[in-house]
Design a protein around this motif. Structure first.
Motif, PDB file in Angstrom:
ATOM      1  N   ARG A 170       0.821  -1.196  -0.124  1.00  0.00           N
ATOM      2  CA  ARG A 170       0.096   0.065  -0.041  1.00  0.00           C
ATOM      3  C   ARG A 170       0.738   1.359   0.089  1.00  0.00           C
ATOM      4  NH1 ARG A 170      -4.595  -1.761   4.318  1.00  0.00           N
ATOM      5  NH2 ARG A 170      -5.496  -3.457   3.084  1.00  0.00           N
ATOM      6  N   GLU A 171       1.939   1.204   0.552  1.00  0.00           N
ATOM      7  CA  GLU A 171       2.891   2.429   0.504  1.00  0.00           C
ATOM      8  C   GLU A 171       3.377   2.600  -0.628  1.00  0.00           C
ATOM      9  OE1 GLU A 171       7.158   1.532   2.267  1.00  0.00           O
ATOM     10  OE2 GLU A 171       5.691   0.264   3.515  1.00  0.00           O
ATOM     11  N   TYR A 172       3.302   1.590  -1.547  1.00  0.00           N
ATOM     12  CA  TYR A 172       3.976   1.819  -2.987  1.00  0.00           C
ATOM     13  C   TYR A 172       2.991   2.080  -3.885  1.00  0.00           C
ATOM     14  CZ  TYR A 172       8.338  -0.015  -1.131  1.00  0.00           C
ATOM     15  OH  TYR A 172       9.353  -0.394  -0.318  1.00  0.00           O
ATOM     16  N   ALA A 173       1.709   1.998  -3.552  1.00  0.00           N
ATOM     17  CA  ALA A 173       0.555   2.270  -4.498  1.00  0.00           C
ATOM     18  C   ALA A 173       0.462   3.521  -5.205  1.00  0.00           C
ATOM     19  CB  ALA A 173      -0.847   2.125  -3.584  1.00  0.00           C
ATOM     20  N   PRO A 174       1.155   4.568  -4.855  1.00  0.00           N
ATOM     21  CA  PRO A 174       0.866   5.968  -5.699  1.00  0.00           C
ATOM     22  C   PRO A 174       2.066   5.904  -6.624  1.00  0.00           C
ATOM     23  CG  PRO A 174       1.241   6.171  -3.096  1.00  0.00           C
ATOM     24  CD  PRO A 174       1.211   4.942  -3.158  1.00  0.00           C
ATOM     25  N   LEU A 175       2.963   4.825  -6.551  1.00  0.00           N
ATOM     26  CA  LEU A 175       3.868   4.501  -7.796  1.00  0.00           C
ATOM     27  C   LEU A 175       3.330   3.885  -8.889  1.00  0.00           C
ATOM     28  CD1 LEU A 175       7.111   4.008  -5.762  1.00  0.00           C
ATOM     29  CD2 LEU A 175       6.255   6.244  -6.768  1.00  0.00           C
ATOM     30  N   ALA A 176       1.873   3.674  -8.873  1.00  0.00           N
ATOM     31  CA  ALA A 176       1.468   2.844  -9.885  1.00  0.00           C
ATOM     32  C   ALA A 176       1.284   3.601 -10.959  1.00  0.00           C
ATOM     33  CB  ALA A 176       0.051   2.071  -9.334  1.00  0.00           C
ATOM     34  N   PRO A 177       0.799   4.710 -10.913  1.00  0.00           N
ATOM     35  CA  PRO A 177       0.512   5.405 -12.311  1.00  0.00           C
ATOM     36  C   PRO A 177       2.050   5.542 -13.087  1.00  0.00           C
ATOM     37  CG  PRO A 177      -0.784   6.514 -10.536  1.00  0.00           C
ATOM     38  CD  PRO A 177       0.218   5.443  -9.968  1.00  0.00           C
ATOM     39  N   VAL A 178       3.051   5.847 -12.103  1.00  0.00           N
ATOM     40  CA  VAL A 178       4.508   6.088 -12.873  1.00  0.00           C
ATOM     41  C   VAL A 178       4.961   4.535 -13.418  1.00  0.00           C
ATOM     42  CG1 VAL A 178       6.647   6.384 -12.485  1.00  0.00           C
ATOM     43  CG2 VAL A 178       4.977   7.669 -11.299  1.00  0.00           C
ATOM     44  N   ALA A 179       4.858   3.521 -12.981  1.00  0.00           N
ATOM     45  CA  ALA A 179       5.122   2.289 -13.671  1.00  0.00           C
ATOM     46  C   ALA A 179       4.279   1.684 -14.806  1.00  0.00           C
ATOM     47  CB  ALA A 179       5.057   1.214 -12.466  1.00  0.00           C
ATOM     48  N   ALA A 180       2.858   2.083 -14.641  1.00  0.00           N
ATOM     49  CA  ALA A 180       1.753   1.779 -15.387  1.00  0.00           C
ATOM     50  C   ALA A 180       2.230   2.680 -17.070  1.00  0.00           C
ATOM     51  CB  ALA A 180       0.464   1.968 -15.367  1.00  0.00           C
ATOM     52  N   GLY A 181       2.634   3.967 -16.581  1.00  0.00           N
ATOM     53  CA  GLY A 181       2.859   4.919 -17.848  1.00  0.00           C
ATOM     54  C   GLY A 181       4.083   4.479 -18.311  1.00  0.00           C
ATOM     55  N   ALA A 182       5.259   4.245 -17.710  1.00  0.00           N
ATOM     56  CA  ALA A 182       6.333   3.813 -18.327  1.00  0.00           C
ATOM     57  C   ALA A 182       6.207   2.479 -19.001  1.00  0.00           C
ATOM     58  CB  ALA A 182       7.558   3.648 -17.264  1.00  0.00           C
ATOM     59  N   ALA A 183       5.761   1.365 -18.559  1.00  0.00           N
ATOM     60  CA  ALA A 183       5.570   0.320 -19.273  1.00  0.00           C
ATOM     61  C   ALA A 183       4.528   0.457 -20.580  1.00  0.00           C
ATOM     62  CB  ALA A 183       4.783  -0.695 -18.462  1.00  0.00           C
ATOM     63  N   SER A 184       3.636   1.324 -20.383  1.00  0.00           N
ATOM     64  CA  SER A 184       2.635   1.492 -21.460  1.00  0.00           C
ATOM     65  C   SER A 184       3.346   2.159 -22.608  1.00  0.00           C
ATOM     66  CB  SER A 184       1.308   1.999 -21.177  1.00  0.00           C
ATOM     67  OG  SER A 184       0.518   1.205 -20.123  1.00  0.00           O
ATOM     68  N   ARG A 185       4.037   3.091 -22.282  1.00  0.00           N
ATOM     69  CA  ARG A 185       4.716   4.095 -23.497  1.00  0.00           C
ATOM     70  C   ARG A 185       5.708   3.279 -23.954  1.00  0.00           C
ATOM     71  NH1 ARG A 185       3.790   8.101 -26.634  1.00  0.00           N
ATOM     72  NH2 ARG A 185       5.773   9.141 -27.239  1.00  0.00           N
ATOM     73  N   THR A 186       6.381   2.452 -23.319  1.00  0.00           N
ATOM     74  CA  THR A 186       7.210   1.544 -23.952  1.00  0.00           C
ATOM     75  C   THR A 186       6.920   0.569 -24.734  1.00  0.00           C
ATOM     76  OG1 THR A 186       9.006   1.656 -21.727  1.00  0.00           O
ATOM     77  CG2 THR A 186       9.212  -0.212 -23.273  1.00  0.00           C
ATOM     78  N   LEU A 187       5.741  -0.121 -24.552  1.00  0.00           N
ATOM     79  CA  LEU A 187       5.298  -1.123 -25.457  1.00  0.00           C
ATOM     80  C   LEU A 187       4.600   0.057 -26.708  1.00  0.00           C
ATOM     81  CD1 LEU A 187       3.962  -3.823 -26.192  1.00  0.00           C
ATOM     82  CD2 LEU A 187       1.851  -3.074 -24.886  1.00  0.00           C
ATOM     83  N   ALA A 188       4.311   1.016 -26.386  1.00  0.00           N
ATOM     84  CA  ALA A 188       3.457   1.751 -27.713  1.00  0.00           C
ATOM     85  C   ALA A 188       4.824   2.201 -28.666  1.00  0.00           C
ATOM     86  CB  ALA A 188       2.924   2.933 -27.284  1.00  0.00           C
ATOM     87  N   VAL A 189       5.920   2.657 -28.114  1.00  0.00           N
ATOM     88  CA  VAL A 189       7.155   2.962 -28.909  1.00  0.00           C
ATOM     89  C   VAL A 189       7.658   1.775 -29.641  1.00  0.00           C
ATOM     90  CG1 VAL A 189       9.279   3.830 -28.736  1.00  0.00           C
ATOM     91  CG2 VAL A 189       7.582   5.079 -27.528  1.00  0.00           C
ATOM     92  N   LEU A 190       7.578   0.563 -28.929  1.00  0.00           N
ATOM     93  CA  LEU A 190       8.210  -0.417 -29.692  1.00  0.00           C
ATOM     94  C   LEU A 190       7.438  -0.915 -30.901  1.00  0.00           C
ATOM     95  CD1 LEU A 190       9.253  -2.673 -26.585  1.00  0.00           C
ATOM     96  CD2 LEU A 190      10.960  -1.447 -28.368  1.00  0.00           C
ATOM     97  N   CYS A 191       6.023  -0.733 -30.796  1.00  0.00           N
ATOM     98  CA  CYS A 191       5.099  -1.151 -31.705  1.00  0.00           C
ATOM     99  C   CYS A 191       5.220  -0.529 -33.020  1.00  0.00           C
ATOM    100  CB  CYS A 191       3.663  -1.197 -31.112  1.00  0.00           C
ATOM    101  SG  CYS A 191       3.346  -2.531 -30.161  1.00  0.00           S
TER     102      CYS A 191
END
Length: 217
Positions: A170-191
């Motif tokens: 729960r203390e790392y939950a605020p970092l979820a948007p950061v990790a999700a944004g980095a992973a999603s952007r990486t996938l989009a750029v690779l495609c």
């Protein structure tokens, strides 16, 4: 009045006790994913068209090396400033021979600054050359948004749900948007990387000295 206050406190307690990520991203701001994707796609297309001339300038400077000039004997480029006053001998459009080889001095094809790139492209290739690769940039914009937004929503919802299920997470939950944004952007750029390579190659390619250049895709 008092029962109503107790009811509100009870509702607040229930909402605060819900684990992070219990509500999906599509309901956080009240805008459906389809509308957000459509708005982002339109904005990406407008941005691709507006900034394309600057993208062409950046690509041309990166392709040759910023503030480069021609070595004696035509052996390539070095990092010294270009010849001062060399532009006065450069015609607006370089004449060509039958095999489209340019007859201008080598200094005419050396870029020294952003303004110099814009001026030489406008004079030697025509204003349409500043929009080379625009069609490819538009083809990149829509798939990028279509991949990024759904992947971000799914990733951030799953991360919040999994992190909220444990005490240490729960203390790392605020970092979820950061990790999700980095992973999603990486996938989009690779495609869209192959299309991006086509766009860069198209922007770096010079036309044969005519004003009709720049019909790029």
């Amino acid at each position: 009045f008092f029962p109503a206050r107790r009811t509100r406190r009870g509702e607040a307690g229930q909402s605060s006790s819900q684990p992070p990520g219990a509500v999906g991203m599509s309901n956080d701001d009240g805008v459906p994913l389809r509308q957000r994707a459509a708005g982002a796609a339109v904005a990406a297309c407008v941005s691709a068209v507006v900034v394309n001339p600057l993208d062409v300038v950046k690509t041309r400077i990166q392709a040759q090396g910023a503030f480069a000039t021609v070595k004696p004997g035509g052996g390539g480029f070095n990092a010294q400033p270009a010849l001062v006053g060399a532009d006065h001998v450069c015609p607006p459009r370089c004449p060509t021979t039958g095999n489209l080889s340019k007859l201008c001095a080598p200094e005419c094809n050396v870029y020294t600054s952003t303004y110099d790139v814009l001026r030489k492209i406008w004079r030697q290739e025509g204003p349409a050359a500043l929009f080379r690769g625009t069609s490819t940039a538009l083809a990149i914009a829509v798939p990028t948004v279509g991949i990024y937004l759904p992947c971000y929503d799914v990733c951030v919802r799953e991360l919040k749900r999994r992190l909220g299920a444990s005490e240490w997470g729960r203390e790392y939950a605020p970092l979820a948007p950061v990790a999700a944004g980095a992973a999603s952007r990486t996938l989009a750029v690779l495609c869209v990387a192959p299309l991006d390579l086509v766009r860069v190659r198209t922007q770096a390619m010079k036309t044969g000295g005519g004003g009709g250049g720049g019909n790029g895709g």
